[in-house]
Design a protein around this motif. Structure first.
Motif: not given
Length: 62
Positions: A38-44, A46-52
């Motif tokens: 879950v953490f990996s998916a949420l991180t991916e 966020a990063l794919n949408k230009g977030g941090a």
């Protein structure tokens, strides 16, 4: 990226509780993770949408 399920559940007090379940679609990531990826998916996501992503981990020994 995230497979999620939502369900409203009535608890013993008569109130509804929202229950969420999620896991990563990639079985390799899911298998290597204690959280089902879950953490990996949420991180991916966020990063794919230009977030941090900011992770703060702290440990205290007494």
């Amino acid at each position: 990226m995230i497979k999620e399920t939502s369900r409203d559940t009535l608890d013993k007090t008569g109130y509804f509780q929202k229950v969420w379940a999620a896991c990563h679609f990639d079985p390799e990531i899911r298998g290597q993770s204690s959280s089902g990826g879950v953490f990996s998916a949420l991180t991916e996501n966020a990063l794919n949408k230009g977030g941090a992503v900011l992770v703060v981990v702290g440990t205290a020994f007494t």
